[in-house]
Motif scaffolding. Structure first.
Motif, short mmCIF file in Angstrom:
data_model
loop_
_atom_site.label_atom_id
_atom_site.label_comp_id
_atom_site.label_asym_id
_atom_site.label_seq_id
_atom_site.Cartn_x
_atom_site.Cartn_y
_atom_site.Cartn_z
N SER A 69 0.90 -1.05 -0.20
CA SER A 69 -0.11 -0.17 -0.07
C SER A 69 0.85 1.24 -0.12
O SER A 69 2.02 1.28 0.37
CB SER A 69 -0.73 -0.10 1.27
OG SER A 69 -0.08 -0.05 2.42
N ILE A 70 0.23 2.28 -0.35
CA ILE A 70 0.86 3.64 -0.41
C ILE A 70 -0.05 4.65 0.09
O ILE A 70 -0.85 5.03 -0.63
CB ILE A 70 1.68 4.16 -1.98
CG1 ILE A 70 2.75 3.16 -2.29
CG2 ILE A 70 2.17 5.47 -1.68
CD1 ILE A 70 3.19 3.42 -3.65
N ASN A 71 -0.13 5.05 1.20
CA ASN A 71 -1.13 5.70 1.99
C ASN A 71 -0.22 7.03 2.55
O ASN A 71 0.14 6.92 3.71
CB ASN A 71 -1.81 5.01 2.94
CG ASN A 71 -3.14 5.72 3.50
OD1 ASN A 71 -3.37 6.75 2.84
ND2 ASN A 71 -3.57 5.15 4.69
N LEU A 72 -0.01 7.95 1.60
CA LEU A 72 0.59 9.07 2.04
C LEU A 72 0.04 10.08 2.46
O LEU A 72 -0.65 10.90 1.71
CB LEU A 72 1.89 9.41 0.99
CG LEU A 72 2.42 8.46 0.44
CD1 LEU A 72 3.64 8.84 -0.63
CD2 LEU A 72 3.44 7.61 1.26
N LYS A 73 -0.06 10.50 3.73
CA LYS A 73 -0.61 11.66 4.51
C LYS A 73 -0.20 12.16 5.50
O LYS A 73 0.78 11.34 6.34
CB LYS A 73 -2.47 11.21 4.97
CG LYS A 73 -3.04 10.76 3.87
CD LYS A 73 -4.49 10.20 4.49
CE LYS A 73 -5.27 9.80 3.45
NZ LYS A 73 -6.67 9.14 3.80
N PRO A 74 -0.25 13.36 6.10
CA PRO A 74 0.20 13.90 7.43
C PRO A 74 -0.33 12.92 8.27
O PRO A 74 -1.49 12.54 8.33
CB PRO A 74 -0.12 15.43 7.37
CG PRO A 74 -0.88 15.80 6.12
CD PRO A 74 -1.09 14.56 5.31
N ILE A 75 0.40 12.87 9.47
CA ILE A 75 -0.27 12.25 10.62
C ILE A 75 -1.63 12.49 11.21
O ILE A 75 -2.40 11.51 11.56
CB ILE A 75 0.90 11.98 11.85
CG1 ILE A 75 0.60 11.30 12.94
CG2 ILE A 75 0.99 13.56 12.38
CD1 ILE A 75 0.37 9.59 12.63
#
Length: 209
Positions: A69-75
């Motif tokens: 998976s590639i789930n790129l978000k700010p914390i």
């Protein structure tokens, strides 16, 4: 002819591994969708690895687990369910598959397992907290199993940088973003699935014994 089980061989890096190994192995692909290829050495099982029962095999020589998976978000943009979902795909799916196929691997010839991590597990990168946490767990799993399963079964993981697949489409969606990604790397390029697949092919081969 040796038998390799690829989980997630219909797309991306997994498909690269599948295509490259068809001439040398009997390839069993396990994924929700079938790969866009037919071959006398290829068998496909339509299975959701996280939810469905896995098919049974008497003996296999290599196991490659490719889902990711590639789930790129700010914390603050990530929910606890986001973290759980990434962990399920990357870690629990791999554990389920390894536990299920360990008896068959033990009957194989010089058996080996390959999993996938990410460069972000060791190189701190913004917006990667969920995927980096999951892939760091994959690396811990591999180190532990490497000691536990030796000398009968080899296990390795590959931790590539960004690779041009459908998963990374949002990161490489235009020429400017591609150029920015290229400039971040000393070799001035990002990876193609076939390049990572060749590394996986080496790790399951006798050359890596």
């Amino acid at each position: 002819m040796k038998t390799i089980v690829i989980v997630g061989g219909s797309k991306g890096i997994g498909n690269g591994v599948l295509v490259q190994q068809l001439e040398n192995y009997k390839v069993i692909n396990i994924s929700r969708t079938a790969p866009d290829i037919t071959h006398s050495n290829l068998i496909h099982f339509s299975v959701d690895v996280l939810r469905d029962a896995l098919p049974e095999f008497e003996s296999i020589d290599a196991l490659v687990y490719c889902p990711g998976s590639i789930n790129l978000k700010p914390i603050l943009g990530l929910s606890l369910d986001d973290f759980r979902k990434d962990f399920e795909i990357n870690v629990m799916g791999a554990v389920k598959v390894i536990q299920h196929y360990l008896p068959a691997l033990k009957k194989g010839e010089n058996p080996s397992i390959v999993l996938f991590s990410t460069v972000a597990a060791k190189l701190g990168m913004p917006f990667h907290s969920s995927i980096a946490a999951s892939k760091a767990a994959v690396e811990g799993l591999v180190k532990s199993l490497g000691a536990e399963l030796a000398p009968l079964i080899r296990i390795n993981d590959i931790a590539p940088t960004i690779t041009e697949t459908s998963l990374s489409g949002s990161i490489l969606r235009n020429d400017r973003m591609k150029e920015n990604m290229i400039e971040r790397h000393p070799l001035k390029n990002y990876l193609k699935p076939a390049e990572v697949a060749r590394m996986a092919g080496y790790l399951i081969s006798e050359d890596a014994a």
